[in-house]
Design an enzyme around this catalytic site. Structure first.
Site, PDB file in Angstrom:
ATOM      1  N   LYS A 173     -31.962  -2.787 -45.600  1.00  0.00           N
ATOM      2  CA  LYS A 173     -32.433  -1.576 -46.272  1.00  0.00           C
ATOM      3  C   LYS A 173     -33.756  -1.832 -46.988  1.00  0.00           C
ATOM      4  CE  LYS A 173     -28.535  -1.656 -48.340  1.00  0.00           C
ATOM      5  NZ  LYS A 173     -27.347  -1.409 -49.194  1.00  0.00           N
ATOM      6  N   THR A 204     -30.271   6.688 -58.954  1.00  0.00           N
ATOM      7  CA  THR A 204     -29.898   6.073 -57.674  1.00  0.00           C
ATOM      8  C   THR A 204     -28.697   5.137 -57.827  1.00  0.00           C
ATOM      9  OG1 THR A 204     -31.521   4.316 -58.068  1.00  0.00           O
ATOM     10  CG2 THR A 204     -32.251   6.215 -56.764  1.00  0.00           C
ATOM     11  N   GLY A 206     -25.394   3.536 -57.302  1.00  0.00           N
ATOM     12  CA  GLY A 206     -24.399   3.567 -56.240  1.00  0.00           C
ATOM     13  C   GLY A 206     -24.914   3.881 -54.857  1.00  0.00           C
ATOM     14  N   THR A 207     -26.224   3.843 -54.644  1.00  0.00           N
ATOM     15  CA  THR A 207     -26.762   4.215 -53.334  1.00  0.00           C
ATOM     16  C   THR A 207     -26.316   3.248 -52.234  1.00  0.00           C
ATOM     17  OG1 THR A 207     -28.806   3.061 -53.928  1.00  0.00           O
ATOM     18  CG2 THR A 207     -28.782   5.447 -54.205  1.00  0.00           C
ATOM     19  N   GLY A 208     -26.288   1.949 -52.541  1.00  0.00           N
ATOM     20  CA  GLY A 208     -25.879   0.972 -51.528  1.00  0.00           C
ATOM     21  C   GLY A 208     -24.428   1.137 -51.128  1.00  0.00           C
ATOM     22  N   CYS A 209     -23.572   1.329 -52.120  1.00  0.00           N
ATOM     23  CA  CYS A 209     -22.148   1.570 -51.840  1.00  0.00           C
ATOM     24  C   CYS A 209     -21.975   2.824 -50.993  1.00  0.00           C
ATOM     25  CB  CYS A 209     -21.375   1.746 -53.152  1.00  0.00           C
ATOM     26  SG  CYS A 209     -21.541   0.403 -54.329  1.00  0.00           S
TER      27      CYS A 209
END
Length: 267
Positions: A173, A204, A206-209
């Site tokens: 990412k 932003t 928690g975007t990866g989760c």
């Protein structure tokens, strides 16, 4: 209905971890289940404490699900201890789910080290070979590869290095780059690129989760990898565009924006 499992840590503020994963699963119309690996005290301003769940309880949670319910996809998030990683890998080798997405959560946005440094090599050794796809961001990829990543070319080289660690596919990412947000998918043969314009928001959390859970849900729904990545990228982009100014720090994304819009709850 497809059944999807998240193995991750709990976020009491609801923006990341297990809570974000279950919201994302629901938004995609799949049935969400969870194995909690750790309980965190966190909010939009940071992570303040972590209590790891014991190896035996983690094993029993996984066993309870797989002995009763067919699992169409597994997402692995926060796993901070060597024994946690080992028991997860043991159980997944036992039950052999076809779709495993590994999000190598290592450092929170506030700089809190969620992954015990001693566990980094164990995660790479034990979980990456089980993964259909691994989804590191740039700081995580730098930890994994010991490389400095500042350009798309360096992202490509890091993706190759992570692929060599055993994952069948790598989604690196690019949200930490200064230009537009470009994610790179590498399948061991070729690269695919997924780009969106950068969204001007601080919210932003928690975007990866959320992205890895959206990817897991789409794979469970039967979409081919490139389409699943594209749909997950579209979902998280919308969630960030309509993120929520909740709390005093970095607010969460809006997991249910499209559903609320269809229901007439928002304009």
């Amino acid at each position: 209905m497809k059944k999807v499992l998240t193995i991750a840590g709990s976020d009491c503020s609801g923006g990341a971890g297990i809570q974000a994963d279950l919201k994302t699963f629901s938004a995609h119309g799949v049935y969400g289940m969870s194995v909690i690996t750790a309980v965190t005290a966190q909010n939009t301003q940071g992570v303040f404490a972590v209590q790891d769940i014991s190896r035996d309880v983690i094993a029993k949670q996984i066993e309870a699900i797989f002995e009763d319910i067919e699992v169409d996809g597994v997402k692995i998030g926060m796993v901070s201890q060597v024994q946690t990683i080992e028991v997860i890998s043991e159980q997944l080798r036992r039950y052999k789910p076809q779709t495993i997405v590994v999000d190598p959560v290592m450092v929170s946005k506030s700089g809190y080290h969620l992954l015990n440094p001693e566990a980094e090599s164990t995660l790479i050794k034990e979980l990456l070979p089980l993964a259909m796809i691994v989804t590191p961001n740039i700081p995580e990829a730098e930890v994994m590869t010991k490389m400095s990543i500042n350009t798309l070319k360096q992202m490509e080289e890091a993706s190759k290095a992570i692929y060599q660690m055993g994952a069948k596919n790598v989604l690196l990412k690019g949200g930490h780059l200064e230009d537009d947000s470009t994610d790179i998918l590498y399948d061991g043969r070729e690269f695919s690129y997924f780009s969106t314009s950068r969204i001007a928001t601080k919210n932003t959390h928690g975007t990866g989760c959320t992205l890895s859970s959206a990817l897991t849900a789409n794979l469970a729904l039967g979409y081919h990898l490139n389409e699943a990545v594209s749909r997950a990228k579209e979902y998280i982009t919308t969630a960030i565009q309509h993120s929520l100014a909740i709390g005093k720090g970095v607010g969460p994304t809006h997991h249910f924006y499209e559903l609320y819009k269809k229901a007439g709850l928002i304009e």
